[in-house]
Design a protein around this motif. Sequence first.
Motif, PDB file in Angstrom:
ATOM      1  N   CYS A 188       0.759  -1.363  -0.204  1.00  0.00           N
ATOM      2  CA  CYS A 188       0.308   0.239  -0.077  1.00  0.00           C
ATOM      3  C   CYS A 188       0.894   1.259   0.001  1.00  0.00           C
TER       4      CYS A 188
ATOM      5  N   THR B  69       2.165   1.870  -3.328  1.00  0.00           N
ATOM      6  CA  THR B  69       1.448   2.542  -4.320  1.00  0.00           C
ATOM      7  C   THR B  69       1.206   3.806  -4.310  1.00  0.00           C
ATOM      8  N   GLU B  70       1.212   3.464  -2.590  1.00  0.00           N
ATOM      9  CA  GLU B  70       0.969   5.773  -2.611  1.00  0.00           C
ATOM     10  C   GLU B  70       1.839   6.126  -3.132  1.00  0.00           C
TER      11      GLU B  70
ATOM     12  N   THR C  85      -5.946   3.689  -1.240  1.00  0.00           N
ATOM     13  CA  THR C  85      -5.141   2.231  -0.476  1.00  0.00           C
ATOM     14  C   THR C  85      -6.363   1.769   0.721  1.00  0.00           C
TER      15      THR C  85
ATOM     16  N   ALA D  81      -4.925  -1.593   3.543  1.00  0.00           N
ATOM     17  CA  ALA D  81      -4.797  -2.554   3.879  1.00  0.00           C
ATOM     18  C   ALA D  81      -5.450  -3.550   4.623  1.00  0.00           C
TER      19      ALA D  81
END
Length: 401
Positions: free
Chosen positions: A287, A290-291, A303, A305
């Motif tokens: 995550c 991705t951020e 995102t 989790a």
Amino acid sequence: MADRVTVIGWDGSPLTAAARSALSAATLVAGAGHHLALPEIPPAAERIRLGSVDLAARRIAAHRGTAVVLADGDPGFFGVVRTLRAPQYGLEVEVVPAVSSVAAAFARAGMPWDDAHIVVAHSRTLRRAVNVCRAHPKVAVLTSPGAGPAELALFLDGVHRTFVICEELGTEREQVTVLTSDKAADHAWRDPNVVIVIGGSAAGHGGGWLMGRDPGAVRGWGLPAHAYGGDLRTGESAELRAAQLARLGPRAGDLVWDIGCGAGALAVEAARFGAAVIAVDEDPAACARTEAAARHFGVLVQTVAGRAPHVLERLPEPDVVRVGGGGVPVVAACADRRPERIVAHATTRDEAEAIGAALTDGGYAVECALLQSVDLDPGTWTERDRSVVFLLSGHRPPPSP
């Protein structure tokens, strides 16, 4: 039929000479209640309260005389002009514009709006309008009863935004309120004209030459692994990702689930198409990657989790879904939410057959392709890497007539 139809925009300021002249000659006037109370309307003119624009257009088309339609703001900007210009009514339309409610709202907020997205929210488009607010850092929402600030805030649950709420622009009761989205549902609002939704830290928007967000410096889709730090999982090859995106077709107004987001490659590229994206992974580090990728490419990605399928229960309804991990249980859980399209991949035929069966059981028409990509060294034309994977895609068949 009506000799002439003049559409007059009204923004609360005194009517122009052209607008007063048109009103003085009117034999029929259509508008909202506050428009029909204007003193410039001839006493003998027939008055129509503007509810259904289609119904009003039919009455205007049948009227023998001179018709005027009054509308808030610029009537050619998401306004009545589009309906009145429809060929079935055969109307000749003249427009006297005024300052649009969007321009007025941004003026009250003291903000530029050439980098804003503009959407209309009503009962049929509210969810799509909210998805645009998820995907873009500056959105003006033209609201309607039942699709106002409170409803926008409720649908944005879990996404922090700032609301600039402009109620009854141009009237004596005009009010501008600034608050966070989590507080908007706690108030009763007077049918506002515009809600400006601001938030996120997406970079690269507003290049000063194009309305909306600047497309940015990155060209192309299905970018190679090094564009995302070189840390992509099996099944995240650029070729597979490009094929998945082609079958999903993410677009503005959509909400994409990317389950098993890894380094965020597909999530970021779906967001670059203008879609709202929720990226899910059980690994918090994935995550975080991705951020970071979203910040690098100047897009907004939410995102989450957690382990699928359980974490999916609290997410808003998706339009399209990429299943990057979790196998049959996750595919089946996604099919239960009835998105328009689902894509997944498998590394063995047995796994592909099981995923295809889960999609079929969920009511989807299934396609499967065996994708093979070979990475070559262009200097020696020798093979550097080979990838073989089954790509499965499911789409909901159109309803029977």
